[in-house]
Design a protein around this motif. Sequence first.
Motif, PDB file in Angstrom:
ATOM      1  N   ILE A  62     -57.772  16.715   6.098  1.00  0.00           N
ATOM      2  CA  ILE A  62     -57.983  17.244   4.748  1.00  0.00           C
ATOM      3  C   ILE A  62     -59.485  17.242   4.462  1.00  0.00           C
ATOM      4  O   ILE A  62     -60.185  16.260   4.745  1.00  0.00           O
ATOM      5  CB  ILE A  62     -57.241  16.409   3.685  1.00  0.00           C
ATOM      6  N   PHE A  63     -59.952  18.331   3.890  1.00  0.00           N
ATOM      7  CA  PHE A  63     -61.354  18.475   3.481  1.00  0.00           C
ATOM      8  C   PHE A  63     -61.380  18.548   1.965  1.00  0.00           C
ATOM      9  O   PHE A  63     -60.790  19.460   1.370  1.00  0.00           O
ATOM     10  CB  PHE A  63     -61.942  19.743   4.098  1.00  0.00           C
ATOM     11  N   LEU A  64     -62.053  17.604   1.317  1.00  0.00           N
ATOM     12  CA  LEU A  64     -62.048  17.496  -0.133  1.00  0.00           C
ATOM     13  C   LEU A  64     -63.353  18.021  -0.722  1.00  0.00           C
ATOM     14  O   LEU A  64     -64.444  17.671  -0.275  1.00  0.00           O
ATOM     15  CB  LEU A  64     -61.878  16.034  -0.556  1.00  0.00           C
ATOM     16  N   ASN A  65     -63.221  18.835  -1.768  1.00  0.00           N
ATOM     17  CA  ASN A  65     -64.379  19.389  -2.462  1.00  0.00           C
ATOM     18  C   ASN A  65     -64.087  19.366  -3.962  1.00  0.00           C
ATOM     19  O   ASN A  65     -62.916  19.346  -4.378  1.00  0.00           O
ATOM     20  CB  ASN A  65     -64.635  20.833  -1.999  1.00  0.00           C
ATOM     21  N   ILE A  80     -59.885  25.277  13.256  1.00  0.00           N
ATOM     22  CA  ILE A  80     -59.459  23.907  13.556  1.00  0.00           C
ATOM     23  C   ILE A  80     -57.974  23.772  13.226  1.00  0.00           C
ATOM     24  O   ILE A  80     -57.563  24.042  12.094  1.00  0.00           O
ATOM     25  CB  ILE A  80     -60.274  22.892  12.726  1.00  0.00           C
ATOM     26  N   PRO A  81     -57.136  23.363  14.191  1.00  0.00           N
ATOM     27  CA  PRO A  81     -55.695  23.203  13.904  1.00  0.00           C
ATOM     28  C   PRO A  81     -55.447  22.104  12.869  1.00  0.00           C
ATOM     29  O   PRO A  81     -56.186  21.122  12.787  1.00  0.00           O
ATOM     30  CB  PRO A  81     -55.119  22.811  15.278  1.00  0.00           C
ATOM     31  N   ASP A  82     -54.401  22.284  12.092  1.00  0.00           N
ATOM     32  CA  ASP A  82     -53.954  21.286  11.110  1.00  0.00           C
ATOM     33  C   ASP A  82     -55.059  20.886  10.144  1.00  0.00           C
ATOM     34  O   ASP A  82     -55.207  19.718   9.779  1.00  0.00           O
ATOM     35  CB  ASP A  82     -53.411  20.032  11.825  1.00  0.00           C
ATOM     36  N   TYR A  90     -67.828  20.254  14.525  1.00  0.00           N
ATOM     37  CA  TYR A  90     -66.803  19.494  13.804  1.00  0.00           C
ATOM     38  C   TYR A  90     -65.655  19.090  14.729  1.00  0.00           C
ATOM     39  O   TYR A  90     -65.102  17.986  14.595  1.00  0.00           O
ATOM     40  CB  TYR A  90     -66.277  20.305  12.619  1.00  0.00           C
ATOM     41  N   ALA A  91     -65.281  19.956  15.662  1.00  0.00           N
ATOM     42  CA  ALA A  91     -64.211  19.616  16.612  1.00  0.00           C
ATOM     43  C   ALA A  91     -64.589  18.405  17.434  1.00  0.00           C
ATOM     44  O   ALA A  91     -63.740  17.567  17.750  1.00  0.00           O
ATOM     45  CB  ALA A  91     -63.916  20.819  17.498  1.00  0.00           C
ATOM     46  N   LEU A  92     -65.877  18.304  17.809  1.00  0.00           N
ATOM     47  CA  LEU A  92     -66.347  17.127  18.548  1.00  0.00           C
ATOM     48  C   LEU A  92     -66.127  15.859  17.725  1.00  0.00           C
ATOM     49  O   LEU A  92     -65.654  14.843  18.252  1.00  0.00           O
ATOM     50  CB  LEU A  92     -67.833  17.300  18.873  1.00  0.00           C
ATOM     51  N   MET A  93     -66.449  15.905  16.452  1.00  0.00           N
ATOM     52  CA  MET A  93     -66.231  14.733  15.608  1.00  0.00           C
ATOM     53  C   MET A  93     -64.750  14.414  15.463  1.00  0.00           C
ATOM     54  O   MET A  93     -64.333  13.253  15.607  1.00  0.00           O
ATOM     55  CB  MET A  93     -66.849  14.972  14.233  1.00  0.00           C
ATOM     56  N   PHE A  94     -63.943  15.427  15.188  1.00  0.00           N
ATOM     57  CA  PHE A  94     -62.510  15.169  15.005  1.00  0.00           C
ATOM     58  C   PHE A  94     -61.878  14.589  16.263  1.00  0.00           C
ATOM     59  O   PHE A  94     -61.032  13.699  16.190  1.00  0.00           O
ATOM     60  CB  PHE A  94     -61.804  16.475  14.612  1.00  0.00           C
ATOM     61  N   ALA A  95     -62.297  15.079  17.429  1.00  0.00           N
ATOM     62  CA  ALA A  95     -61.768  14.556  18.688  1.00  0.00           C
ATOM     63  C   ALA A  95     -62.174  13.096  18.871  1.00  0.00           C
ATOM     64  O   ALA A  95     -61.367  12.241  19.293  1.00  0.00           O
ATOM     65  CB  ALA A  95     -62.248  15.394  19.856  1.00  0.00           C
ATOM     66  N   ALA A  96     -63.420  12.765  18.568  1.00  0.00           N
ATOM     67  CA  ALA A  96     -63.900  11.384  18.711  1.00  0.00           C
ATOM     68  C   ALA A  96     -63.160  10.460  17.763  1.00  0.00           C
ATOM     69  O   ALA A  96     -62.765   9.338  18.140  1.00  0.00           O
ATOM     70  CB  ALA A  96     -65.403  11.334  18.452  1.00  0.00           C
ATOM     71  N   LEU A  97     -62.925  10.897  16.538  1.00  0.00           N
ATOM     72  CA  LEU A  97     -62.210  10.061  15.579  1.00  0.00           C
ATOM     73  C   LEU A  97     -60.745   9.898  15.973  1.00  0.00           C
ATOM     74  O   LEU A  97     -60.151   8.831  15.743  1.00  0.00           O
ATOM     75  CB  LEU A  97     -62.316  10.663  14.174  1.00  0.00           C
ATOM     76  N   SER A  98     -60.152  10.905  16.568  1.00  0.00           N
ATOM     77  CA  SER A  98     -58.759  10.806  16.996  1.00  0.00           C
ATOM     78  C   SER A  98     -58.584   9.823  18.147  1.00  0.00           C
ATOM     79  O   SER A  98     -57.521   9.206  18.283  1.00  0.00           O
ATOM     80  CB  SER A  98     -58.256  12.194  17.423  1.00  0.00           C
ATOM     81  N   ARG A  99     -59.626   9.672  18.953  1.00  0.00           N
ATOM     82  CA  ARG A  99     -59.564   8.732  20.081  1.00  0.00           C
ATOM     83  C   ARG A  99     -59.854   7.317  19.671  1.00  0.00           C
ATOM     84  O   ARG A  99     -59.444   6.371  20.359  1.00  0.00           O
ATOM     85  CB  ARG A  99     -60.572   9.141  21.160  1.00  0.00           C
ATOM     86  N   SER A 100     -60.578   7.134  18.582  1.00  0.00           N
ATOM     87  CA  SER A 100     -61.020   5.771  18.214  1.00  0.00           C
ATOM     88  C   SER A 100     -59.920   4.999  17.485  1.00  0.00           C
ATOM     89  O   SER A 100     -58.935   5.543  17.028  1.00  0.00           O
ATOM     90  CB  SER A 100     -62.250   5.865  17.313  1.00  0.00           C
TER      91      SER A 100
END
Length: 306
Positions: free
Chosen positions: A3-6, A29-31, A296-306
């Motif tokens: 979710i992206f909040l603004n 970006i999926p989902d 952004y995909a790089l960040m989302f992937a890193a957060l999903s692995r952590s």
Amino acid sequence: MIIFLNHQQPRCGVYQMGRRIASALSSRIPDFHSYEGDFEGAKALASRLNPKIVVHNWHPYTLPWSADMMRIFPSAKHVGLIHEIAESSAHAGLELFTYRMVCDPDFPVDNVKTFRSVRHVPRYEKPLLKNDRFTVGSFGFAVGGKLYHHVVPLVCASFPRPLIRLHIPRAFYGDAAGAAAHGYAGECAKRLDNGAELQVTHDFMPEEDLLDWLAQNDLNVFFYEPNIGRGIASALDYAIAVRRPLAINNSDMFRHVRGRLGHYPSQSLVHLYLETGSRVEAIYDEWSLDRLAADYALMFAALSRS
């Protein structure tokens, strides 16, 4: 689920940056779900979707309820999209968020808790038209140390009989009544010389209209106070989009392009007009929306692995 909040006040640079980023990511970006609104709406959406990652398009004035979201949804990874940050203020955002994204392609990162992206540069493909009179433009809210009153006399001294166009809309945060915007207009009118004509507008423009307006200028000029420690100026994102020659001064808010474009007073306004068109084109090509999404995909992937 992401979710992206603004928030939802369009006369705000933080809002506009967040809106553009969310729009680009939504189709790449999926989902990915974007939300504009208040705390109650954000809370209801997160309760329904149970996101793994929540990105806060954050400024203390615009999302004062981010801490409440983090408290209510502790299992999600909360990322602060930090606008007011520079190397001299390198810890900005970490007092609230465990993770942060910085809209600065040169900011030092670890790709563990701090990530960075290229700037969001809108895509603009309309043909550029030739003006009968040399036209110079500048725009932005009347907050944050703008130097319109320095731009006008320099343009008058650099080009014969220029048409100078300023677009200074009222800012919701800091100049809601437009007093500062109108003050700039009056001060600039006093500084006309060399047969120059000044046109000033204040109504807020939708993005497409703003891009058309910038594309109508032979040269776009942005001069700010030094503003050491401030975030990058988002006005340049729009100016780069139309790929017209671009002149900036040495403000720290232009540090991301200063070395590539050159700047006043190291180069004259005439030199910058003649030399920056191809440089702006190269930045436009490099900072594509696909490149933004990849960051952004790089960040989302890193957060999903952590």
